[in-house]
Design a protein around this motif. Sequence first.
Motif, PDB file in Angstrom:
ATOM      1  N   ASN A 199       0.810  -1.218   0.000  1.00 30.01           N
ATOM      2  CA  ASN A 199       0.000   0.000   0.000  1.00 30.01           C
ATOM      3  C   ASN A 199       0.843   1.268   0.000  1.00 30.01           C
ATOM      4  OD1 ASN A 199      -2.995  -0.747   0.260  1.00 30.01           O
ATOM      5  ND2 ASN A 199      -2.058  -2.062   1.802  1.00 30.01           N
ATOM      6  N   ALA A 200       1.933   1.250   0.755  1.00 31.61           N
ATOM      7  CA  ALA A 200       2.790   2.440   0.802  1.00 31.61           C
ATOM      8  C   ALA A 200       3.408   2.705  -0.571  1.00 31.61           C
ATOM      9  CB  ALA A 200       3.882   2.261   1.852  1.00 31.61           C
ATOM     10  N   ALA A 203       0.611   3.892  -3.079  1.00 35.62           N
ATOM     11  CA  ALA A 203       0.172   5.266  -2.826  1.00 35.62           C
ATOM     12  C   ALA A 203       1.262   6.266  -3.222  1.00 35.62           C
ATOM     13  CB  ALA A 203      -0.188   5.429  -1.351  1.00 35.62           C
ATOM     14  N   THR A 222     -10.341   9.523   2.663  1.00 40.20           N
ATOM     15  CA  THR A 222     -10.384   8.171   3.224  1.00 40.20           C
ATOM     16  C   THR A 222     -11.390   8.070   4.344  1.00 40.20           C
ATOM     17  OG1 THR A 222      -9.037   6.436   4.242  1.00 40.20           O
ATOM     18  CG2 THR A 222      -8.538   8.703   4.867  1.00 40.20           C
ATOM     19  N   GLU A 233      -0.666   2.807   5.818  1.00 45.01           N
ATOM     20  CA  GLU A 233       0.426   2.652   4.853  1.00 45.01           C
ATOM     21  C   GLU A 233       0.219   3.541   3.632  1.00 45.01           C
ATOM     22  OE1 GLU A 233       0.241  -1.510   4.268  1.00 45.01           O
ATOM     23  OE2 GLU A 233       1.402  -1.984   6.078  1.00 45.01           O
ATOM     24  N   ARG A 234      -1.026   3.739   3.215  1.00 46.93           N
ATOM     25  CA  ARG A 234      -1.289   4.631   2.079  1.00 46.93           C
ATOM     26  C   ARG A 234      -0.952   6.076   2.455  1.00 46.93           C
ATOM     27  NH1 ARG A 234      -6.882   1.654  -0.111  1.00 46.93           N
ATOM     28  NH2 ARG A 234      -5.825  -0.349  -0.466  1.00 46.93           N
ATOM     29  N   ALA A 294      -9.033   6.788  -1.261  1.00 46.76           N
ATOM     30  CA  ALA A 294      -8.530   5.505  -0.774  1.00 46.76           C
ATOM     31  C   ALA A 294      -9.316   4.341  -1.354  1.00 46.76           C
ATOM     32  CB  ALA A 294      -8.601   5.460   0.752  1.00 46.76           C
ATOM     33  N   PHE A 322      -7.852   3.876  -5.403  1.00 41.36           N
ATOM     34  CA  PHE A 322      -7.464   2.471  -5.362  1.00 41.36           C
ATOM     35  C   PHE A 322      -8.630   1.642  -5.888  1.00 41.36           C
ATOM     36  CE2 PHE A 322      -3.927   3.685  -2.746  1.00 41.36           C
ATOM     37  CZ  PHE A 322      -3.031   2.625  -2.799  1.00 41.36           C
ATOM     38  N   GLN A 338      -5.048  -3.383  -7.498  1.00 41.49           N
ATOM     39  CA  GLN A 338      -4.448  -4.404  -6.654  1.00 41.49           C
ATOM     40  C   GLN A 338      -4.601  -5.767  -7.321  1.00 41.49           C
ATOM     41  OE1 GLN A 338      -4.977  -3.828  -2.268  1.00 41.49           O
ATOM     42  NE2 GLN A 338      -6.789  -2.678  -2.890  1.00 41.49           N
TER      43      GLN A 338
END
Length: 383
Positions: A199-200, A203, A222, A233-234, A294, A322, A338
């Motif tokens: 996720n990090a 993003a 978000t 993490e995002r 998000a 996302f 994803q």
Amino acid sequence: MGKDSASKPMYEQIFESLRERIQLHQYKVGERVPSEKELCDEFGVSRITTKKALEMLANEHLIVRQPGRGSFVANTAHEGLSRLSQPSVGKEQERKLLIGLVITNFSDMYGTELLYGMEEASREHDCFLVLRRSFGIPEQEEQSIRELLELGVDGLIIFPAQGEYFSDEILKLVVSKFPFVMIDRYLKGIPASSVSTDNAGAAREGANYLFDLGHQHIAFLTQPPANTTAIEERIEGITEAHNDQGVLVNRELWVESFLSSLPSEFDPEAKIRDVQMLVEHMQKYPQISALFAAEYDIALIAEQAAERLGLHVPEDLSIICFDNPHRSENCRITHLKQNQFEMGKTAFEMVLQNMKNNESTGVKRILLPARLVEGTTTSHVKG
């Protein structure tokens, strides 16, 4: 179909008809079977009915369902039907492994591909998968875990109900060293295996993409982070992108209180309130030129807010998010895709590996990359 078939529900009649066609080799291995819509036209029923019939065929491992392509006769279909037609010799079959899945919910936007990945792995390893949904309610999650353990599952895959805390039932699994794997989140400081998107990294890539388009005032949208590791993490990734560009993070531009996309949120007015909240926020901060959502549902809220404000996307406002329920070639909203299928498949295989190792030292945390897919909701800053 038999003489008494008319007394059965239509989905069972359709299931038996298709099963018979496969048995008679009218549909050969690898060939496509009729789609939900084609079956609707043939039998004069609703799409819900035909979908259930196809799901029954998939559960019997007679077909494989591939999103965006259709349903195809599985390579084990005729072998399985042949075995079913043989008389029993009275020998007790070896019990297959049973893996339980507890998930908040699933849809085309997020979750369905996870299930496809797990289903694929369950077929490859000749196991059964049992599903329970918690709908984001912690008490229902705990009950589902208890029920699956009582059922005698050999391992568990868990998508936690919420991020504020992990239930007592999950912590009991850790203490008892029961084989289980977390999806999308991980237990900080506690030995439990997990599979999630990077996720990090994703993003960071998304935010740098917006910076490259000339955007300097980016608002992250978000639900409340509340110790949800995926959201945390995002946020970390977006912060790193600001550092990459030498731009100070201004979290006053962000909105971290969307509620309508939460799995436990059933209030039909929640989305209306979220749209109005974002409209007022953007009126307060008119310098915002890009919104980074998000989730896909929050991106749809962003589009509604832009329309209310008379802003054109992407000319006046760029939007990225996302996930996206549509196939990449047909996507409209620029998004970070994803690899849910691989995530689900990996989680299933990790549970089996943990069962095989039977030791806590086998704890792993696997991060899978996401892919940036450009749509029509992003463009360079005007001027």
